[in-house]
Design a protein around this motif. Sequence first.
Motif, short mmCIF file in Angstrom:
data_model
loop_
_atom_site.label_atom_id
_atom_site.label_comp_id
_atom_site.label_asym_id
_atom_site.label_seq_id
_atom_site.Cartn_x
_atom_site.Cartn_y
_atom_site.Cartn_z
N PHE A 93 5.95 57.42 94.83
CA PHE A 93 6.85 56.27 94.74
C PHE A 93 8.08 56.55 93.88
O PHE A 93 8.98 55.72 93.80
N SER A 94 8.11 57.69 93.24
CA SER A 94 9.29 58.03 92.42
C SER A 94 10.38 58.70 93.24
O SER A 94 11.47 58.98 92.73
N ASN A 95 10.10 58.97 94.51
CA ASN A 95 11.06 59.67 95.37
C ASN A 95 11.32 58.85 96.63
O ASN A 95 10.91 59.21 97.74
N LEU A 96 12.01 57.71 96.45
CA LEU A 96 12.27 56.80 97.57
C LEU A 96 13.74 56.74 97.94
O LEU A 96 14.15 55.88 98.73
N ASN A 97 14.54 57.64 97.42
CA ASN A 97 15.98 57.64 97.72
C ASN A 97 16.29 57.73 99.21
O ASN A 97 17.24 57.08 99.67
N PRO A 98 15.56 58.53 100.01
CA PRO A 98 15.85 58.58 101.44
C PRO A 98 15.78 57.21 102.12
O PRO A 98 16.54 56.93 103.04
N PHE A 99 14.88 56.36 101.65
CA PHE A 99 14.77 55.01 102.22
C PHE A 99 16.00 54.18 101.87
O PHE A 99 16.54 53.47 102.72
N ILE A 100 16.43 54.27 100.62
CA ILE A 100 17.61 53.51 100.18
C ILE A 100 18.84 53.94 100.96
O ILE A 100 19.66 53.11 101.38
N ARG A 189 16.88 48.57 114.65
CA ARG A 189 17.33 49.92 114.33
C ARG A 189 16.26 50.62 113.51
O ARG A 189 15.96 50.22 112.39
N ILE A 190 15.66 51.66 114.07
CA ILE A 190 14.52 52.34 113.45
C ILE A 190 14.84 53.82 113.27
O ILE A 190 15.45 54.44 114.14
N CYS A 191 14.43 54.38 112.16
CA CYS A 191 14.62 55.82 111.93
C CYS A 191 13.46 56.36 111.09
O CYS A 191 12.61 55.60 110.63
N GLU A 192 13.47 57.66 110.89
CA GLU A 192 12.44 58.33 110.09
C GLU A 192 13.06 59.10 108.94
O GLU A 192 14.20 59.55 109.02
N VAL A 193 12.28 59.24 107.88
CA VAL A 193 12.64 60.14 106.78
C VAL A 193 11.40 60.97 106.46
O VAL A 193 10.27 60.55 106.70
N ASN A 194 11.62 62.15 105.94
CA ASN A 194 10.50 63.04 105.61
C ASN A 194 9.84 62.60 104.31
O ASN A 194 10.52 62.35 103.30
N VAL A 195 8.53 62.49 104.32
CA VAL A 195 7.78 62.18 103.10
C VAL A 195 6.59 63.13 103.01
O VAL A 195 6.06 63.57 104.02
N LYS A 196 6.18 63.40 101.80
CA LYS A 196 5.04 64.30 101.60
C LYS A 196 3.78 63.48 101.35
O LYS A 196 3.80 62.48 100.63
N LEU A 197 2.70 63.91 101.96
CA LEU A 197 1.41 63.27 101.76
C LEU A 197 0.57 64.11 100.79
O LEU A 197 0.35 65.31 101.02
N TYR A 198 0.12 63.48 99.71
CA TYR A 198 -0.70 64.17 98.71
C TYR A 198 -2.17 63.77 98.87
O TYR A 198 -2.49 62.79 99.54
N ARG A 199 -3.01 64.52 98.25
CA ARG A 199 -4.45 64.21 98.31
C ARG A 199 -4.73 62.88 97.65
O ARG A 199 -4.15 62.53 96.63
N ASP A 200 -5.63 62.13 98.23
CA ASP A 200 -6.10 60.87 97.69
C ASP A 200 -6.62 61.11 96.26
O ASP A 200 -7.44 62.00 96.04
N ARG A 201 -6.15 60.32 95.31
CA ARG A 201 -6.53 60.52 93.91
C ARG A 201 -7.79 59.72 93.52
O ARG A 201 -8.21 59.76 92.36
N ARG A 202 -8.39 59.03 94.48
CA ARG A 202 -9.57 58.24 94.17
C ARG A 202 -10.83 59.11 94.25
O ARG A 202 -10.81 60.20 94.81
N ASP A 203 -11.92 58.58 93.72
CA ASP A 203 -13.19 59.30 93.74
C ASP A 203 -14.19 58.67 94.73
O ASP A 203 -15.40 58.77 94.57
N ARG A 204 -13.66 57.98 95.74
CA ARG A 204 -14.51 57.37 96.76
C ARG A 204 -13.86 57.52 98.12
O ARG A 204 -12.73 57.98 98.24
N LYS A 205 -14.60 57.10 99.15
CA LYS A 205 -14.07 57.20 100.50
C LYS A 205 -12.95 56.20 100.74
O LYS A 205 -12.95 55.12 100.14
N PRO A 206 -11.98 56.53 101.60
CA PRO A 206 -10.89 55.58 101.90
C PRO A 206 -11.39 54.39 102.70
O PRO A 206 -12.48 54.43 103.30
N HIS A 207 -10.58 53.33 102.72
CA HIS A 207 -10.95 52.13 103.48
C HIS A 207 -10.82 52.35 104.99
O HIS A 207 -11.48 51.68 105.78
#
Length: 302
Positions: A93-100, A189-207
């Motif tokens: 969430f600290s790298n949202l400039n492409p959206f702006i 009007r729809i477009c895409e920006v590149n975002v990186k996906l990191y490993r889930d930081r939780r210690d349980r299964k996702p919803h």
Amino acid sequence: MYLSILIPCLNEEKTISYCINKAKKFLSKLKKKSEILIVDNGSTDKTIIIAKTNGARVIVENNKGYGSALKTGIKNARGKYIIMGDADGSYDFSNLNPFIEKFEQNFDVVCGNRFKGGIEKKAMPFLHKYLGNPVLSFLGRLFFSLNLGDFHCGLRGFKKSKILSLDLQTTGMEFASEMLAKSGLQNLRICEVNVKLYRDRRDRKPHLKTWSDGWRHLTFLFFHAPKWLFLIPGLLLVFIGLILYFLTIKGTFILNDEINLDIFSLYAGCIMVLIGSQLSIFGIFTKLLYKKNYQIFYKTNS
């Protein structure tokens, strides 16, 4: 207010402070009036307390489901623009400039693309990475003429007024598909920006549930694309049925020493023509009715 960062959550005490602090870091540099909005979907742990302690605004949605939480968040967000993301720490969430930047170019919907931005090792399950997301994204592009490579990225931004006008209805994970499908149908009007996906930081299964949620996404896409659900399969059946009919109408048609088309092939061809023609007609009327209802709805709400 210019921007709301919207984070739906359910029992995310392990990661919610991490996400909020990342968002606060970005907003401190944005220098525009903004907020961090947490929509709690019935947490039984310390998620709400931690979120408030870290300076976020918290609202509660008791109706269960990813879509339910997001709909409530979108309605209650104070920003002109909203960027939504998951609370599991998988997005930065600290790298949202492409959206702006895309908002400033007057795009209505900005989607993240994890396949172009990068996927950290073990951040996405094998089936999601090589089957689920590619197949559903392909169908989304095909059905709704959307030039998007990642139809189900959880990090996306949009103009609040435009998304509210879509009257989104789904309550589960298929909410992500509904937002893009209806945006495409209404020519936002729809477009895409590149975002990186990191490993889930939780210690349980996702919803997220791979098969049930995947099926709900798939059925939603088909039900909102009557041309592909009824019309094209119907025309294909008519075409194959006519071929069988004309080959066998005058008698047995010999393909080779082992395969002959006889009276039963004629019957099959006739049945295929009948079913195919009915499907095609149903598809045409469904498409016309769907389009008419949308025009009435948007004329009423514009």
